[in-house]
Structures are given as C-alpha cells and as structure tokens.
Design a protein around this motif. Structure first.
Motif, PDB file in Angstrom:
ATOM      1  N   ASN A   1       0.437 -12.067   1.101  1.00 11.85           N
ATOM      2  CA  ASN A   1      -0.080 -12.104  -0.263  1.00 11.85           C
ATOM      3  C   ASN A   1      -1.535 -11.624  -0.316  1.00 11.85           C
ATOM      4  OD1 ASN A   1       2.314 -13.055  -1.319  1.00 11.85           O
ATOM      5  ND2 ASN A   1       1.719 -15.210  -1.117  1.00 11.85           N
ATOM      6  N   LEU A   2      -2.284 -11.851   0.765  1.00  9.86           N
ATOM      7  CA  LEU A   2      -3.671 -11.393   0.809  1.00  9.86           C
ATOM      8  C   LEU A   2      -3.742  -9.881   0.713  1.00  9.86           C
ATOM      9  CD1 LEU A   2      -6.733 -11.661   1.309  1.00  9.86           C
ATOM     10  CD2 LEU A   2      -6.210 -11.636   3.770  1.00  9.86           C
ATOM     11  N   VAL A   3      -3.001  -9.183   1.561  1.00 11.28           N
ATOM     12  CA  VAL A   3      -3.053  -7.724   1.580  1.00 11.28           C
ATOM     13  C   VAL A   3      -2.593  -7.156   0.252  1.00 11.28           C
ATOM     14  CG1 VAL A   3      -2.116  -5.650   2.665  1.00 11.28           C
ATOM     15  CG2 VAL A   3      -2.801  -7.581   4.082  1.00 11.28           C
ATOM     16  N   ARG A   4      -1.509  -7.696  -0.282  1.00 13.43           N
ATOM     17  CA  ARG A   4      -1.004  -7.173  -1.556  1.00 13.43           C
ATOM     18  C   ARG A   4      -1.999  -7.438  -2.683  1.00 13.43           C
ATOM     19  NH1 ARG A   4       3.826  -9.539   0.365  1.00 13.43           N
ATOM     20  NH2 ARG A   4       3.874 -11.083  -1.315  1.00 13.43           N
ATOM     21  N   ALA A   5      -2.660  -8.616  -2.654  1.00 10.51           N
ATOM     22  CA  ALA A   5      -3.665  -8.914  -3.680  1.00 10.51           C
ATOM     23  C   ALA A   5      -4.852  -7.970  -3.570  1.00 10.51           C
ATOM     24  CB  ALA A   5      -4.122 -10.364  -3.558  1.00 10.51           C
ATOM     25  N   LEU A   6      -5.272  -7.652  -2.358  1.00  7.76           N
ATOM     26  CA  LEU A   6      -6.370  -6.707  -2.163  1.00  7.76           C
ATOM     27  C   LEU A   6      -5.994  -5.325  -2.691  1.00  7.76           C
ATOM     28  CD1 LEU A   6      -7.548  -7.682   1.437  1.00  7.76           C
ATOM     29  CD2 LEU A   6      -8.888  -7.934  -0.659  1.00  7.76           C
ATOM     30  N   ALA A   7      -4.773  -4.889  -2.404  1.00  2.00           N
ATOM     31  CA  ALA A   7      -4.329  -3.575  -2.872  1.00  2.00           C
ATOM     32  C   ALA A   7      -4.285  -3.526  -4.396  1.00  2.00           C
ATOM     33  CB  ALA A   7      -2.964  -3.243  -2.286  1.00  2.00           C
ATOM     34  N   ARG A   8      -3.843  -4.606  -5.009  1.00  2.97           N
ATOM     35  CA  ARG A   8      -3.813  -4.633  -6.476  1.00  2.97           C
ATOM     36  C   ARG A   8      -5.227  -4.656  -7.037  1.00  2.97           C
ATOM     37  NH1 ARG A   8       0.584  -8.776  -5.613  1.00  2.97           N
ATOM     38  NH2 ARG A   8       2.543  -7.577  -5.737  1.00  2.97           N
ATOM     39  N   HIS A   9      -6.134  -5.353  -6.358  1.00  2.00           N
ATOM     40  CA  HIS A   9      -7.519  -5.435  -6.826  1.00  2.00           C
ATOM     41  C   HIS A   9      -8.170  -4.050  -6.841  1.00  2.00           C
ATOM     42  CE1 HIS A   9     -11.385  -7.635  -7.441  1.00  2.00           C
ATOM     43  NE2 HIS A   9     -11.884  -6.556  -6.869  1.00  2.00           N
ATOM     44  N   VAL A  10      -7.935  -3.257  -5.803  1.00  2.00           N
ATOM     45  CA  VAL A  10      -8.579  -1.939  -5.727  1.00  2.00           C
ATOM     46  C   VAL A  10      -7.755  -0.867  -6.428  1.00  2.00           C
ATOM     47  CG1 VAL A  10      -9.777  -2.533  -3.608  1.00  2.00           C
ATOM     48  CG2 VAL A  10      -7.573  -1.393  -3.464  1.00  2.00           C
ATOM     49  N   GLY A  11      -6.509  -1.179  -6.782  1.00  2.00           N
ATOM     50  CA  GLY A  11      -5.681  -0.235  -7.529  1.00  2.00           C
ATOM     51  C   GLY A  11      -5.057   0.857  -6.701  1.00  2.00           C
ATOM     52  N   CYS A  12      -4.967   0.644  -5.388  1.00  2.00           N
ATOM     53  CA  CYS A  12      -4.343   1.634  -4.511  1.00  2.00           C
ATOM     54  C   CYS A  12      -3.966   0.953  -3.204  1.00  2.00           C
ATOM     55  CB  CYS A  12      -5.279   2.808  -4.250  1.00  2.00           C
ATOM     56  SG  CYS A  12      -6.747   2.373  -3.279  1.00  2.00           S
ATOM     57  N   PRO A  13      -3.123   1.602  -2.388  1.00  2.00           N
ATOM     58  CA  PRO A  13      -2.800   1.019  -1.079  1.00  2.00           C
ATOM     59  C   PRO A  13      -4.031   0.906  -0.191  1.00  2.00           C
ATOM     60  CG  PRO A  13      -1.235   2.740  -1.664  1.00  2.00           C
ATOM     61  CD  PRO A  13      -2.366   2.839  -2.649  1.00  2.00           C
ATOM     62  N   LEU A  14      -3.871   0.158   0.896  1.00  2.00           N
ATOM     63  CA  LEU A  14      -4.915   0.078   1.917  1.00  2.00           C
ATOM     64  C   LEU A  14      -4.499   0.953   3.088  1.00  2.00           C
ATOM     65  CD1 LEU A  14      -5.667  -3.757   1.958  1.00  2.00           C
ATOM     66  CD2 LEU A  14      -6.458  -2.018   0.350  1.00  2.00           C
ATOM     67  N   ALA A  15      -5.409   1.806   3.533  1.00  2.00           N
ATOM     68  CA  ALA A  15      -5.149   2.644   4.699  1.00  2.00           C
ATOM     69  C   ALA A  15      -5.548   1.840   5.935  1.00  2.00           C
ATOM     70  CB  ALA A  15      -5.937   3.943   4.607  1.00  2.00           C
ATOM     71  N   ILE A  16      -4.553   1.307   6.648  1.00  2.00           N
ATOM     72  CA  ILE A  16      -4.799   0.303   7.690  1.00  2.00           C
ATOM     73  C   ILE A  16      -4.105   0.684   8.989  1.00  2.00           C
ATOM     74  CG2 ILE A  16      -4.443  -2.110   8.350  1.00  2.00           C
ATOM     75  CD1 ILE A  16      -6.424  -1.947   6.126  1.00  2.00           C
ATOM     76  N   THR A  17      -4.826   0.547  10.089  1.00  2.00           N
ATOM     77  CA  THR A  17      -4.245   0.685  11.416  1.00  2.00           C
ATOM     78  C   THR A  17      -4.565  -0.576  12.207  1.00  2.00           C
ATOM     79  OG1 THR A  17      -4.141   2.096  13.381  1.00  2.00           O
ATOM     80  CG2 THR A  17      -6.303   1.838  12.323  1.00  2.00           C
ATOM     81  N   SER A  18      -4.032  -0.707  13.393  1.00  2.00           N
ATOM     82  CA  SER A  18      -4.238  -1.938  14.155  1.00  2.00           C
ATOM     83  C   SER A  18      -5.714  -2.121  14.506  1.00  2.00           C
ATOM     84  CB  SER A  18      -3.406  -1.914  15.440  1.00  2.00           C
ATOM     85  OG  SER A  18      -3.737  -0.795  16.231  1.00  2.00           O
ATOM     86  N   ALA A  19      -6.180  -3.374  14.423  1.00  2.00           N
ATOM     87  CA  ALA A  19      -7.607  -3.683  14.611  1.00  2.00           C
ATOM     88  C   ALA A  19      -7.917  -3.875  16.092  1.00  2.00           C
ATOM     89  CB  ALA A  19      -7.987  -4.928  13.822  1.00  2.00           C
ATOM     90  N   ASN A  20      -8.003  -2.769  16.807  1.00  2.00           N
ATOM     91  CA  ASN A  20      -8.326  -2.821  18.231  1.00  2.00           C
ATOM     92  C   ASN A  20      -8.892  -1.473  18.649  1.00  2.00           C
ATOM     93  OD1 ASN A  20      -5.248  -2.244  17.806  1.00  2.00           O
ATOM     94  ND2 ASN A  20      -5.787  -1.181  19.719  1.00  2.00           N
ATOM     95  N   THR A  21      -9.638  -1.482  19.735  1.00  2.00           N
ATOM     96  CA  THR A  21     -10.081  -0.208  20.300  1.00  2.00           C
ATOM     97  C   THR A  21      -8.849   0.589  20.713  1.00  2.00           C
ATOM     98  OG1 THR A  21     -12.098  -1.242  21.117  1.00  2.00           O
ATOM     99  CG2 THR A  21     -11.463   0.872  22.112  1.00  2.00           C
TER     100      THR A  21
END
Length: 525
Positions: free
Chosen positions: A441-461
């Motif tokens: 729900n966090l990710v979807r709420a963030l995407a709705r807040h900014v009005g577009c998808p989030l461009a996300i990859t795994s959080a690691n080197t």
C-alpha cells in the motif's frame, strides 16, 4: 438569533459587539470580527463590504456557538481553532497553550543560532523542549529550510497537535515530534550535537498563576503555565541539560517571566562554561528571553561516527507499508516530485529509484547510487492493474491472466512500451518496459501521490545481494539516497519473478517468488 429571522453580516456584527460588551469583553469588536471571519471565511475588509449578505443556517449556528463560548471568557484562538504566528497559521485547541506574540522574539534568537551553524557550512540541528502547538519548531523549520528540529512535549494532546500543525505546513521531514518529559524520548545520539536548545517552558511563579487574566487562568493548561515557586523549576532542568546537549558554541534560548529571567541569567553565570549570557526584551520592552552561548568553536565537528548516525537517522522513516500514515506518504511523495531518490520496501525486496517522469535527475542518480550502467532500464512499480493497459502495448491475453492471478504481488511483466512511456525508461533493444503492481500500500500510495509509476530497482550495489529488510540495507545506499522507508523485513523476502510478454508464450527471464511452472500453467489457461 433565531434561525427564522434574517441575520445579515451587519446585524450579526452589531449584535455580537453589544452582547460581548455587556459580558465584559475588553475588545468586543475585535472578538466579533475574528469570529465572523472564522465562520464565514471573510477577511476583515470583506466583512465591512458585505454588510447585506445573510448568514447561512450553518453559519448562524456556528456563530451562535462561538458567541456563547466567547461570552464565558473562552479565548478566541480556542473558539476559531487557529492562530497566526510569524509567517504561519497554527491550529489551536483547548488544553494546549496559545502562542503569544512575545514568543516571536524567542524564535528570532533561535534563528541566530541556526544562522551561526549555517555560517560554519552545515545545516543546523535544533531541540525544542515543550513545543505546545509547535509554533517555535515549525517557524524555525519553515523559515530556515534544511534545519532539522526535534520537538518534545510531555502532554499527549500538545504533541498530537504539534504533529498536525507540522503536517499541515508540509514540514514532515524537518520536524520530529517526541512525546516525552524533557528529552527522555530523544535519540541520545543528538546529545552533544545540537546547535540550538530552545524552550518556552512553564515559567510563571505559582503564586502569580491565580492572578492571571481569567481568559488565561481559567482556560489554558496550568501544566504549561506554572513554573513552581520562583517559576524556574523547568529552567533549572534545562540548564542542567544544556552542557551535554549543545555542541561547543551552541546556543541556549529560553523565554521566561519578567521577574525571574534575571535570576535565570545569574544561574547560567554561576554554572560556568558560557561564553556569553544576555537577557533580551520582548515586544513590550519587558525582560523576557535568556540567550546564552556555550564556550568553544561552533565550527568544530562532532566525531564522524555520531555525524554519520545522525545523518542516517534523519533520512530514515519508519513505516508500516500495509498501512502507511499520510504524513509519510506526503513526505516521500514530495521528495519524489522534487526529483529525489527514495528507498522503498516492497513485498519482495527493498528497492531504490525515482518518480517515472521525463528528464528526472533522480533517474541518473539511481544508477549512480547502484553503481550500475545507465544504459540499462529501471522497472516500473505501478499503482493500479489498469496501468498494464496504459503503459503496455499489444499485451497478449495470457499476460492479463497472469496479472489477474498475481497482481498485486511479486510478478514483473515485460511488455512492449506504449507511447505514454518516456524514452529514457524504454529498453532500446526491443522497446519494452517492465511493469509490476507490488502488494504494498505504501508504494501504490506514493505512485498515486506523484501521479505516475515509480522507476525502481533493487536497493543494493550492483552485483551484491538485494536487501530483504530495512536493517539489511547498505549504509552507503541509505546515505546517498534522499529518503529511506524502513518497514522491517519484507513479507516475501524473495525477488519477483520476471516474465517476458512480447511473444506467443511467456518467457521466464528470472524465477523468483512465483515458480516458473505456475506461470506457464496459468498462461495456458
């Protein structure tokens, strides 16, 4: 004031002035104007240019309730529910001390300490004890962007109100509100690293409290007024705290009573360790604010380990990704809208990225933080299943079956990108985009807040194992990102399954949380 009668602005104003005058209101016209403005939404000028406008039944009811309360001596700030202070407007409510104009002088002093820290090349860290409405903390944070303020209050009601004011002013990331006595609940890492310690504590001598104006004594919380026999009970505790809380050269700023601020200054001098101690006057030229500066060089740095710990702490937001609070979503959304990079938990692993907007500087920064080649593409985390139609083109029917079965969830579908996908997010070799609807729900709420998808990859080197919990994130990743959401362990803790959807049959590029056999079975129908 019966509802069947026509009550115009002028009639209500005149009646209210007369009623409050008979009740002993010292400024009946001001009270009437303030309440009418609050009820109708009219400015003072508009009130006097709208005399013939009738009040609606709801306005009439609310005005009646307000006049009755004011007639009993209730403060206007409690009646209208708000109070202007410096450059902001704050919500006010019963049980929390009303901000006073003289406190603006205290804020001026604290800002001097903030500016001194900035002159040393860093953003300031401020601790406010006894925040009440949050007027001091929010003023400092709003007038000096980049300053981090920790504000405490022992009253649950005051702490909750300060949080609401902070959130309403969009200061979620700049002001931390902690409900505790003095600093009992403050992260110990801050001790010795603060540039300013500021407080408007209870400072009125106990014997003086009963003599205060009835509007104050009968309605405002004595917890925030009564400072003990000489009014300095809380101040003595602050003075004991200050040497361990402030860094060398740090500033102590305290508002006190006109009869005891001189005694407080003498206590500072006797304690020692202060380069300067002075008393400043308020707007009515009464001695009111104690300002003391610690000995030492403000430009000196705290040890690297402490500085690193504070930097990381101020960039991390604890969150429940199944039920994220609105303030956290707003804070993250604002960072993303500003082109920032965030670390977010998903149902599978933690990810890092930006808002999927054209020419977003966060796009290149994400690759740089990952130590990954910019020529590669970032998967998109979408807000709704319908986004498969919006951002995909020529999506096969069996791909919709996969989405219906596993979205939201750990399934990434690689589809031909539609014209709605900016070029920098499209894989140039085959014109595709990877889409996923996470069970977060966090990710979807963030995407709705900014009005577009989030461009996300795994959080690691790049090349290292992906993080499956907040505690497992690399410190470097957290430090270089603009904001990190920590939701503890990811529920699945396995990367998503990636499926190519550009041919007649699915191609499992990576088997993750969903077995490849299940993908093939579902695709065949």
């Amino acid at each position: 004031m019966a509802e069947q009668e026509t009550w115009t602005i002028q009639r209500m104003l005149d009646w209210t002035i007369g009623y409050l005058d008979r009740k002993g209101d010292e400024r009946p016209r001001l009270s009437a104007e303030w309440m009418l403005g609050s009820v109708t939404g009219l400015s003072r000028v508009q009130i006097y240019t709208s005399f013939d406008r009738p009040l609606t039944p709801d306005e009439l009811r609310r005005m009646h309730d307000a006049v009755v309360r004011r007639g009993t001596g209730a403060p206007l700030q409690y009646i209208t529910g708000e109070m202007p202070f410096r450059h902001i407007v704050l919500q006010c409510e019963e049980g929390v001390l009303i901000p006073r104009p003289e406190t603006e002088v205290l804020v001026d002093a604290a800002l001097e300490g903030v500016d001194a820290a900035r002159a040393c090349g860093r953003e300031a860290r401020v601790l406010e004890v006894g925040t009440g409405t949050g007027c001091i903390a929010c003023s400092i944070a709003s007038e000096r962007r980049g300053t981090h303020v920790v504000a405490t209050d022992v009253s649950p009601k005051a702490a909750a109100l300060a949080e609401r004011n902070r959130d309403a002013l969009g200061l979620d990331g700049a002001v931390d509100v902690v409900r505790c006595d003095l600093v009992d609940g403050v992260d110990p890492t801050y001790m010795g690293a603060l540039d300013v310690l500021v407080s408007n504590p209870p400072y009125i001598p106990s014997a003086v409290v009963p003599t205060l104006p009835a509007e104050v004594e009968a309605h405002e919380p004595h917890l925030a007024l009564d400072g003990g026999p000489d009014g300095l009970d809380v101040f003595r505790r602050l003075l004991e705290l200050a040497p361990t809380a402030l860094r060398p050269g740090g500033m102590l700023c305290v508002e006190l009573f006109e009869t005891n601020v001189g005694d407080a200054a003498e206590l500072c001098r006797r304690q020692g360790g202060w380069a300067s101690v002075e008393v400043r006057q308020d707007l009515t030229h009464r001695p009111r604010v104690l300002v003391a500066v610690r000995e030492g060089d403000l430009a000196s740095t705290v040890d690297a380990q402490t500085e690193r710990a504070l930097e990381l702490r101020e960039k991390v937001v604890k969150v429940d990704q199944a039920a994220p609070d609105a303030a956290a979503v707003r804070r993250g959304g604002n960072v993303l809208l500003a082109g920032g990079v965030v670390v977010v938990p998903t149902d599978s692993v933690y990810g890092i990225g930006c808002a999927a907007t054209p020419h977003n500087p966060g796009h290149a920064r994400t690759f740089a933080i990952k130590h990954r080649d910019l020529a590669q593409t970032l998967p998109w985390l979408v807000a709704d299943a319908e986004d498969l139609d919006r951002f995909g083109r020529d999506v096969p029917a069996w791909a919709y079956r996969l989405a219906e079965r596993w979205w939201p969830g750990a399934l990434t579908l690689v589809v031909r990108a539609s014209a709605a996908v900016p070029a920098e997010y499209v894989r140039t070799s085959d014109g595709t985009i990877a889409l996923r609807l996470p069970d977060s729900n966090l990710v979807r709420a963030l995407a709705r807040h900014v009005g577009c998808p989030l461009a996300i990859t795994s959080a690691n080197t790049h090349g290292e194992a992906a993080a499956t919990s907040g505690s497992g994130l690399e410190e470097r990743i957290v430090r270089e990102a603009d904001l990190t959401f920590d939701a503890g362990p990811a529920p699945i803790a396995v990367a998503s399954t990636i499926v190519g959807c550009t041919g007649e049959e699915p191609v499992v590029y990576r088997e993750g949380a969903i077995p490849a056999a299940d993908i093939m079975e579902c695709a065949r129908g």
